[in-house]
Scaffold this active site. Structure first.
Site, PDB file in Angstrom:
ATOM      1  N   LYS A  52     -33.445 -12.572  44.247  1.00  0.00           N
ATOM      2  CA  LYS A  52     -32.771 -13.857  44.090  1.00  0.00           C
ATOM      3  C   LYS A  52     -32.581 -14.539  45.441  1.00  0.00           C
ATOM      4  O   LYS A  52     -32.715 -15.761  45.551  1.00  0.00           O
ATOM      5  CB  LYS A  52     -31.433 -13.650  43.381  1.00  0.00           C
ATOM      6  CG  LYS A  52     -31.579 -13.260  41.923  1.00  0.00           C
ATOM      7  CD  LYS A  52     -30.286 -12.730  41.307  1.00  0.00           C
ATOM      8  CE  LYS A  52     -30.522 -12.261  39.880  1.00  0.00           C
ATOM      9  NZ  LYS A  52     -29.328 -11.635  39.270  1.00  0.00           N
ATOM     10  N   GLN A  96     -23.373  -9.780  40.624  1.00  0.00           N
ATOM     11  CA  GLN A  96     -24.429  -8.995  39.991  1.00  0.00           C
ATOM     12  C   GLN A  96     -23.826  -7.939  39.070  1.00  0.00           C
ATOM     13  O   GLN A  96     -22.981  -7.151  39.483  1.00  0.00           O
ATOM     14  CB  GLN A  96     -25.300  -8.328  41.059  1.00  0.00           C
ATOM     15  CG  GLN A  96     -26.454  -7.522  40.506  1.00  0.00           C
ATOM     16  CD  GLN A  96     -27.482  -8.382  39.791  1.00  0.00           C
ATOM     17  OE1 GLN A  96     -27.858  -9.443  40.264  1.00  0.00           O
ATOM     18  NE2 GLN A  96     -27.944  -7.918  38.637  1.00  0.00           N
ATOM     19  N   ASP A 119     -24.137 -18.640  36.470  1.00  0.00           N
ATOM     20  CA  ASP A 119     -24.656 -17.820  35.368  1.00  0.00           C
ATOM     21  C   ASP A 119     -24.318 -18.441  34.015  1.00  0.00           C
ATOM     22  O   ASP A 119     -24.975 -18.161  33.007  1.00  0.00           O
ATOM     23  CB  ASP A 119     -24.066 -16.409  35.435  1.00  0.00           C
ATOM     24  CG  ASP A 119     -25.016 -15.411  36.073  1.00  0.00           C
ATOM     25  OD1 ASP A 119     -26.236 -15.678  36.093  1.00  0.00           O
ATOM     26  OD2 ASP A 119     -24.550 -14.364  36.544  1.00  0.00           O
TER      27      ASP A 119
END
Length: 297
Positions: A52, A96, A119
């Site tokens: 990422k 994460q 997210d």
């Protein structure tokens, strides 16, 4: 002839367009910034975070790497998130998953500023998605919508079966597809571990999105002729390879490809799109927070 939907190519196109959006922000003295927070010793999680960050660098997004020991108290993670929420230089925050067992995952999601929740999992953002006013669409379902666009598939009027009901893919995917909006207007059936006769449901579908986390759960015998198949699964199974394993999806690719009009491979299908749409949400977050309009792909 079955079309293999190339997620890598579609994701590369999205990143190229996002780089132009980042240039627009930088012209206005705005540097979009994503903070990734890792509280895990899991090598796979470390790999995902590194990927990422590389994606961010490719399009000009600043990547802030935050590491917390997996053995640290939960309060250390929550204090870190609080600091990032207050940092006006940070536009997006990604914690994460999974977090360690002693940390309340739902509390983590609730603690992120909804404006920085790239997210899309904060309860406020979930509610807005369901209400048809999404602030940020969850990355994997949004990426699948982009894959549909790449093959000129309009879900309107289509029968879609989503196999899996996770908060990350299954539920938001179904919600996006039933919206009275572009990319929606489908008739959606959500199947899961308690569904009776899964094959009966999938055979009636124009589109099957497999996201159950079960290796090769869906095969060609369970599909209608000409169905579009999107395989979200990434499962590690034992194999006679140098690594001792191989990655397979939730779909038995070979048999499904004989029936499908279009299908995503594993790897190289949905995965690259998930990462690309994280960048999309980060650029959108920077645009919203700094009030600088940009064109988004």
């Amino acid at each position: 002839m079955t079309t293999v939907i190339d997620g890598k190519a579609v994701a590369a196109d999205v990143r190229e367009q996002l780089a132009n959006s980042v240039d627009t922000l930088r012209d206005a003295d705005v540097t979009p910034t994503l903070a990734t927070v890792l509280m895990s010793d899991d090598p796979a999680s470390e790999t995902y975070v590194s990927m990422k960050q590389r994606d961010c660098e490719e399009v000009g997004i600043e990547a802030r790497d935050v590491r917390i020991s997996a053995d640290a108290p939960a309060d250390e993670l929550f204090e870190t998130i609080e600091d990032l929420n207050a940092d006006t230089d940070v536009d997006g925050i990604l914690v994460q998953m999974p977090v360690p067992d002693h940390v309340d995952k739902q509390a983590v999601l609730r603690s992120i500023d909804p404006e920085k929740d790239v997210d899309g999992f904060h309860p406020e953002n979930v509610g807005r998605l369901v209400a048809g006013d999404a602030r940020y669409k969850p990355c994997t379902p949004h990426g699948i919508q982009k894959l549909f666009e790449s093959i000129d598939l309009d879900p309107e009027g289509k029968d879609v079966v989503v196999v899996g009901r996770s908060d990350i893919v299954g539920k938001p995917m179904a919600n996006l597809l039933i919206q009275k909006a572009e990319g929606g207007n489908a008739t959606v059936t959500v199947c899961h571990s308690r569904t009776r006769d899964l094959a009966e449901k999938t055979r009636q579908a124009d589109v099957v999105v497999a996201a159950a986390g079960v290796p090769e759960l869906v095969d060609g015998s369970m599909l209608s002729e000409g169905a579009v198949v999107v395989d979200v699964g990434v499962n590690r199974v034992d194999a006679d390879t140098e690594k001792g394993y191989e990655l397979v999806g939730d779909v038995d690719y070979d048999s499904a490809a004989e029936k499908a009009s279009a299908i995503t491979p594993v790897p190289g299908g949905v995965g690259p799109m998930t990462r690309a749409m994280l960048l999309y949400n980060t650029v959108k977050a920077a645009s919203r927070q700094e009030d600088v309009p940009v064109e988004l792909p």
